[in-house]
Design an enzyme around this catalytic site. Sequence first.
Site, PDB file in Angstrom:
ATOM      1  N   HIS A  84       0.824  -1.750   0.287  1.00 34.60           N
ATOM      2  CA  HIS A  84       0.443   0.490   0.084  1.00 34.60           C
ATOM      3  C   HIS A  84       0.932   1.553   0.005  1.00 34.60           C
ATOM      4  O   HIS A  84       1.472   1.717  -0.776  1.00 34.60           O
ATOM      5  CB  HIS A  84      -1.077  -0.163   1.315  1.00 34.60           C
ATOM      6  CG  HIS A  84      -2.257   0.906   1.086  1.00 34.60           C
ATOM      7  ND1 HIS A  84      -2.195   1.841   0.530  1.00 34.60           N
ATOM      8  CD2 HIS A  84      -3.069   1.381   2.249  1.00 34.60           C
ATOM      9  CE1 HIS A  84      -3.090   2.698   0.497  1.00 34.60           C
ATOM     10  NE2 HIS A  84      -3.634   1.858   1.716  1.00 34.60           N
ATOM     11  N   HIS A  98      -1.732  -0.136 -11.996  1.00 31.53           N
ATOM     12  CA  HIS A  98      -2.198   0.257 -10.589  1.00 31.53           C
ATOM     13  C   HIS A  98      -4.090  -0.473 -10.655  1.00 31.53           C
ATOM     14  O   HIS A  98      -4.030  -1.407 -12.216  1.00 31.53           O
ATOM     15  CB  HIS A  98      -2.883   1.903 -10.822  1.00 31.53           C
ATOM     16  CG  HIS A  98      -2.769   2.600  -9.465  1.00 31.53           C
ATOM     17  ND1 HIS A  98      -4.457   2.086  -9.035  1.00 31.53           N
ATOM     18  CD2 HIS A  98      -3.030   2.757  -8.924  1.00 31.53           C
ATOM     19  CE1 HIS A  98      -4.933   2.559  -8.567  1.00 31.53           C
ATOM     20  NE2 HIS A  98      -3.723   3.045  -7.338  1.00 31.53           N
ATOM     21  N   ASP A 134       3.617   6.744  -7.908  1.00 29.43           N
ATOM     22  CA  ASP A 134       4.500   6.389  -6.870  1.00 29.43           C
ATOM     23  C   ASP A 134       6.501   6.379  -7.363  1.00 29.43           C
ATOM     24  O   ASP A 134       7.160   6.317  -6.993  1.00 29.43           O
ATOM     25  CB  ASP A 134       5.112   4.588  -5.828  1.00 29.43           C
ATOM     26  CG  ASP A 134       3.452   5.356  -5.182  1.00 29.43           C
ATOM     27  OD1 ASP A 134       3.949   6.588  -3.756  1.00 29.43           O
ATOM     28  OD2 ASP A 134       2.685   4.224  -4.434  1.00 29.43           O
TER      29      ASP A 134
HETATM   30  N1  CMC Z   1       5.069  -4.475 -13.899  1.00 31.17           N
HETATM   31  C1  CMC Z   1       5.703  -6.014 -14.353  1.00 31.17           C
HETATM   32  N2  CMC Z   1       3.906  -6.260 -15.012  1.00 31.17           N
HETATM   33  C2  CMC Z   1       3.031  -5.722 -14.036  1.00 31.17           C
HETATM   34  C3  CMC Z   1       3.362  -4.742 -13.272  1.00 31.17           C
HETATM   35  C4  CMC Z   1       4.262  -4.196 -13.037  1.00 31.17           C
HETATM   36  N3  CMC Z   1       4.393  -3.223 -12.365  1.00 31.17           N
HETATM   37  N4  CMC Z   1       2.203  -4.488 -12.880  1.00 31.17           N
HETATM   38  C5  CMC Z   1       1.081  -5.082 -14.036  1.00 31.17           C
HETATM   39  N5  CMC Z   1       1.614  -6.656 -14.559  1.00 31.17           N
HETATM   40  C6  CMC Z   1       1.274  -7.436 -15.320  1.00 31.17           C
HETATM   41  C7  CMC Z   1       1.073  -8.829 -14.239  1.00 31.17           C
HETATM   42  O1  CMC Z   1       2.298  -9.349 -14.477  1.00 31.17           O
HETATM   43  C8  CMC Z   1      -0.139  -9.559 -15.446  1.00 31.17           C
HETATM   44  O2  CMC Z   1       0.452  -9.920 -16.889  1.00 31.17           O
HETATM   45  P1  CMC Z   1      -0.438 -11.003 -17.327  1.00 31.17           P
HETATM   46  O3  CMC Z   1      -1.542 -11.126 -18.044  1.00 31.17           O
HETATM   47  O4  CMC Z   1       0.876 -11.535 -18.132  1.00 31.17           O
HETATM   48  O5  CMC Z   1       0.061 -12.143 -15.975  1.00 31.17           O
HETATM   49  C9  CMC Z   1      -1.022  -8.320 -15.749  1.00 31.17           C
HETATM   50  O6  CMC Z   1       0.367  -6.702 -16.109  1.00 31.17           O
HETATM   51  C10 CMC Z   1      -1.959  -7.842 -15.118  1.00 31.17           C
HETATM   52  O7  CMC Z   1      -1.398  -7.609 -13.603  1.00 31.17           O
HETATM   53  P2  CMC Z   1      -2.152  -7.887 -11.913  1.00 31.17           P
HETATM   54  O8  CMC Z   1      -1.247  -8.029 -11.183  1.00 31.17           O
HETATM   55  O9  CMC Z   1      -3.190  -8.994 -12.544  1.00 31.17           O
HETATM   56  O10 CMC Z   1      -2.359  -6.173 -11.585  1.00 31.17           O
HETATM   57  P3  CMC Z   1      -3.438  -5.495 -10.433  1.00 31.17           P
HETATM   58  O11 CMC Z   1      -4.347  -4.768 -10.789  1.00 31.17           O
HETATM   59  O12 CMC Z   1      -3.664  -6.694  -9.636  1.00 31.17           O
HETATM   60  O13 CMC Z   1      -2.087  -5.178  -9.822  1.00 31.17           O
HETATM   61  C11 CMC Z   1      -0.566  -3.055  -8.685  1.00 31.17           C
HETATM   62  C12 CMC Z   1      -1.922  -3.960  -9.359  1.00 31.17           C
HETATM   63  C13 CMC Z   1      -0.359  -2.199  -8.580  1.00 31.17           C
HETATM   64  C14 CMC Z   1      -0.639  -4.042  -7.468  1.00 31.17           C
HETATM   65  C15 CMC Z   1       0.707  -3.491  -9.698  1.00 31.17           C
HETATM   66  O14 CMC Z   1       0.596  -2.854 -11.476  1.00 31.17           O
HETATM   67  C16 CMC Z   1       2.293  -4.038  -9.141  1.00 31.17           C
HETATM   68  O15 CMC Z   1       2.557  -4.613  -8.499  1.00 31.17           O
HETATM   69  N6  CMC Z   1       2.727  -2.497  -9.783  1.00 31.17           N
HETATM   70  C17 CMC Z   1       4.260  -2.088  -8.641  1.00 31.17           C
HETATM   71  C18 CMC Z   1       3.438  -1.638  -7.843  1.00 31.17           C
HETATM   72  C19 CMC Z   1       3.437  -0.545  -7.859  1.00 31.17           C
HETATM   73  O16 CMC Z   1       4.031   0.431  -8.373  1.00 31.17           O
HETATM   74  N7  CMC Z   1       2.658  -0.346  -7.087  1.00 31.17           N
HETATM   75  C20 CMC Z   1       1.570   0.975  -6.529  1.00 31.17           C
HETATM   76  C21 CMC Z   1       0.045   1.649  -6.504  1.00 31.17           C
HETATM   77  S1  CMC Z   1       0.196   2.847  -6.439  1.00 31.17           S
HETATM   78  C22 CMC Z   1      -0.441   3.559  -5.139  1.00 31.17           C
HETATM   79  C23 CMC Z   1      -1.443   3.607  -4.387  1.00 31.17           C
HETATM   80  O17 CMC Z   1      -2.733   4.385  -5.526  1.00 31.17           O
HETATM   81  O18 CMC Z   1      -2.361   3.560  -3.580  1.00 31.17           O
END
Ligand code: CMC
Length: 428
Positions: free
Chosen positions: A268, A307, A363
Amino acid sequence: MSKNTLTITDNRTGKTYELPIENDTIQAADLRKIKVKEDDFGMMSYDPAYMNTASCKSTITYIDGDKGILEYRGYPIEQLAEHSSYLEVAYLLLYGELPSKDRLDWWVYRISRHTFLHNSLVELIQAFRYDAHPMGILISSLAAMSTLYPEAKKVEDPAIREKQIWRILGMIPTVAAFAYRHRIGRPFNNPDNSLNYTANLLYMMDYMNQPDYEVKPILSKALDILFILHADHEQNCSTATMRNVGSSRVDPYCALSAAASALYGPLHGGANEAVIRMLNTVGSVANIPNFIDRVKKGETRLMGFGHRVYKNYDPRAKTIRKVAYEVFDVTEGSPLLEIAVELERIALQDDYFIERKLYPNVDFYSGLIYQALRFPIEYFPSLFAIPRASGWLSQWLEMLDDSEQKIARPRQVYLGHQRRDYVPINER
Ligand code: CMC
């Protein structure tokens, strides 16, 4: 003819149910009508992590993730970041409207008269071990404030609520600054109420009796914009925690302490810290292609990208990028900036990121700004918690005044043992 209802047929019984639709939503409680036998509990929806469950009606923050829109009380975040101040935005979130000039003066005065800490709280902060994490101190201090202001328990009283809000917004920067000074072994600076909200925070953190000491206005302004961008983000993990804990009618200090605990988690409030660690691991521009390959193979993630809600450029990231360059111009900048810029450029052109709609989030640059302002990495989550306090409190007020809300109490799907008899220990 179209009707605002949903018809469900239960193929176990052949019975059909018509449920009203309001705001594109059905009431989960209406599903309970769906039963096989009259004495059944009734149908529930199963939704781990609340991926598709609205737990409240809200008028505070609007997000359209596909279009990259974020609005507080209807005002676009870009306009607020450009024209407003953090305390004005806090007022907007809490009271629902932008204040008049007189009202804003009153509001700023009320907050600035609540910045000093009770001596017991100062002693508590001093009692932490020299290397205590600033978030641990912040979380504990917020809970401890509940013991210092016991009238806060009367959460039904609007005047008492308002007073706690002044106290929390006034004192949270002081607690965070003292937590920082404690960790670096320096004496505490009491607040200087002639300074604005963010200049006072920077002063309390930095001042060491320099006769010519002054907070650079461009830096306090940059921090103020970051605070506006972080003030609220609708029903995220920490805000949902604030509402859940507050729904038991505990005082706002305990609820806020719980919300800050949720924020402390690396999934988070910790992502900006993860960005800095990632950039350090990449090490140089020359290593970027290799790093991107590893990301595409799923061996690591490009932190600061992607995100759950935004499937377009995070609107906060656009503003923050501009602020970053203003800060870098008047500081030594960040040694990692060159790597960050090149990583962003390459990722935005790469099919892997384009197909998955992965754009920079808030971030990606905030950590670089904090680094340029010389904040240590462990301090980053506190810089998120200070401004988010206004969002948490706005959502708390909305929850308390919402006649449809009750104490939060989710259901479960029980998959454990059927009833069985106790076995004495020598027979197991
Ligand atoms: N780098 C590489 N691949 C990614 C990333 C990333 N940062 N984020 C998502 N993917 C890929 C993931 O591997 C998946 O690929 P595939 O369909 O081939 O399996 C696809 O994109 C969808 O990912 P997901 O994990 O289902 O997406 P999600 O909505 O569950 O995750 C997230 C969102 C923020 C947790 C994720 O994008 C992530 O881990 N980002 C890096 C951490 C980050 O920067 N977090 C800060 C968020 S902003 C803070 C706030 O608003 O509070």
